[in-house]
Design an enzyme around this catalytic site. Sequence first.
Site, PDB file in Angstrom:
ATOM      1  N   TYR A   8      13.853  29.900 -22.700  1.00 37.37           N
ATOM      2  CA  TYR A   8      12.852  29.671 -21.648  1.00 37.37           C
ATOM      3  C   TYR A   8      13.432  29.028 -20.390  1.00 37.37           C
ATOM      4  O   TYR A   8      13.002  29.326 -19.293  1.00 37.37           O
ATOM      5  CB  TYR A   8      11.701  28.803 -22.194  1.00 37.37           C
ATOM      6  CG  TYR A   8      10.827  29.556 -23.172  1.00 37.37           C
ATOM      7  CD1 TYR A   8       9.790  30.370 -22.739  1.00 37.37           C
ATOM      8  CD2 TYR A   8      11.076  29.492 -24.538  1.00 37.37           C
ATOM      9  CE1 TYR A   8       9.001  31.087 -23.627  1.00 37.37           C
ATOM     10  CE2 TYR A   8      10.294  30.211 -25.441  1.00 37.37           C
ATOM     11  CZ  TYR A   8       9.265  31.005 -24.972  1.00 37.37           C
ATOM     12  OH  TYR A   8       8.493  31.728 -25.849  1.00 37.37           O
ATOM     13  N   ASN A  29      15.439  32.089 -28.832  1.00 44.47           N
ATOM     14  CA  ASN A  29      14.293  31.919 -27.926  1.00 44.47           C
ATOM     15  C   ASN A  29      14.793  31.215 -26.677  1.00 44.47           C
ATOM     16  O   ASN A  29      15.364  30.124 -26.769  1.00 44.47           O
ATOM     17  CB  ASN A  29      13.202  31.053 -28.569  1.00 44.47           C
ATOM     18  CG  ASN A  29      12.553  31.733 -29.770  1.00 44.47           C
ATOM     19  OD1 ASN A  29      12.858  32.882 -30.080  1.00 44.47           O
ATOM     20  ND2 ASN A  29      11.647  31.030 -30.422  1.00 44.47           N
TER      21      ASN A  29
HETATM   22  O1  IFM Z   1       4.158  29.118 -27.692  1.00 47.55           O
HETATM   23  C1  IFM Z   1       5.460  28.706 -27.974  1.00 47.55           C
HETATM   24  C2  IFM Z   1       5.923  29.265 -29.293  1.00 47.55           C
HETATM   25  O2  IFM Z   1       5.069  28.933 -30.332  1.00 47.55           O
HETATM   26  C3  IFM Z   1       7.289  28.739 -29.626  1.00 47.55           C
HETATM   27  N1  IFM Z   1       8.199  28.932 -28.528  1.00 47.55           N
HETATM   28  C4  IFM Z   1       7.784  28.544 -27.219  1.00 47.55           C
HETATM   29  C5  IFM Z   1       6.420  29.128 -26.901  1.00 47.55           C
HETATM   30  C6  IFM Z   1       5.975  28.710 -25.488  1.00 47.55           C
HETATM   31  O3  IFM Z   1       5.898  27.329 -25.416  1.00 47.55           O
END
Ligand code: IFM
Length: 448
Positions: A300, A298
């Site tokens: 970001y 994941n």
């Molecule tokens: O919404 C969250 C998700 O539950 C886990 N990863 C990051 C996302 C955005 O904050």
Amino acid sequence: MFSNDLIKPTHFPKDFSWGVATSAFQIEGAANEDGRGTSIWDSFSHTVGKVMDGGTGDIACDHYHRYAEDVAHMAALGVDAYRFSIAWPRVQALGYGAWNEAGFDFYTRLLDALDAHKIAAHITLYHWDLPQGLQDQGGWLQRETAYHFAIYAEEVARRFGHRVASIATHNEPWCTANLGYGNGQFAPGVVDTVAALQVSHHLLLSHGLAMQAMRALPISAKLGIVLNQWTAEPASASQADQDEAAWEYARSVQWFMDPIFKGHYPKRALDRMDLTRFVVHDNDMGIIQQKIDFLGVNYYFRAFVSTENPARKPEAALGLTDMGWEIYPQGLRDLLIGLKREYDEFGLPPIYITENGAAFPDQLVAGLVHDSDRIAYLQMHLQALVQAREAGVDIQAYFYWSLMDNFEWNSGYLRRFGLLYVDYATQKRYFKDSAFWYRDFILACKEA
Ligand code: IFM
């Protein structure tokens, strides 16, 4: 350089998997229906002051009742994969003891709907909604919770492991440990960084125990874990900043990767940590170091590190999202290339980008949402992904976070990550411009 017009369908192989992601607590609602138990996020969100807008998961996106419509939306998007989580307290109210058949029935109905549209299911076992019954016995600070988790994992895998594409044990254990126990921003809201360290170990232990239990079953699902990761970049070329960046990377990314792939915690991290209450049993590292079939990443933002001014923020040339997170696509490329460089020789499996996405202050006007900022975000991050693939990283899937606007944890319903806009008053879903873009791009990739 990243530009939003450089990405082309021909950059992706035909068998690349295109998906969207959600998690149970953030969308399901139906908090008190059909025997579901209470989770730590029910307790936390019902505590005044914990969630920005006072939002709870009681109704959320009402997906529990609207799953068929939501799967139809996925089909209209043309995705071939859907990542979602099982709510542990829905299938085992207390986290131990009796299974709740009505809870399993819901996921069977959901899987049937996905099958009908030929959408592959990728499930996550733990996306933060620990049964309150286990929290009452100490939660993740209690070693026994790891053993309860393995029993739960085995049961889900036994029931669904032959019909889902993948099973991830945990979503972002870094968050469970550091936000749940470190700074207390997430449930259960404990502020104790030394406890957070022990929690991270129990999470990894539970991953290893669950992997062992699931491996013993005759199932076809690929097994792995989902980690949130970032690059850590020094604000200057000074030795102090470089050391600090290396330490940040060690305590966040390597802290979870090294035990799984190398069988030990990173020394650089251990050297600076308070280990006074850190208990690791003799055989634990061997249990944690299980072969995984995929790694979920994941991504970001990056971490930006300055020793002179720890509050210093990066320049953010591409701007910030509504979460205040820097838009930094090259971090995705650099992270992936770095993972390959460091872990290939230790058996790094294919990577799925299990989450990537952005919250923006979307406005619904006459049924439309013109979110060109999200389209640009998507394009630039897909470009970064392509660059990593071209550098030899085996990335097989991309899941946009999220299918639809939902409960964004301690930000409540104030942050919108969805491709679909949710009008919470009516529960009506609207395709944002980004949803149309994603749909068209996926189609073009299949036809290219
Ligand atoms: O919404 C969250 C998700 O539950 C886990 N990863 C990051 C996302 C955005 O904050």
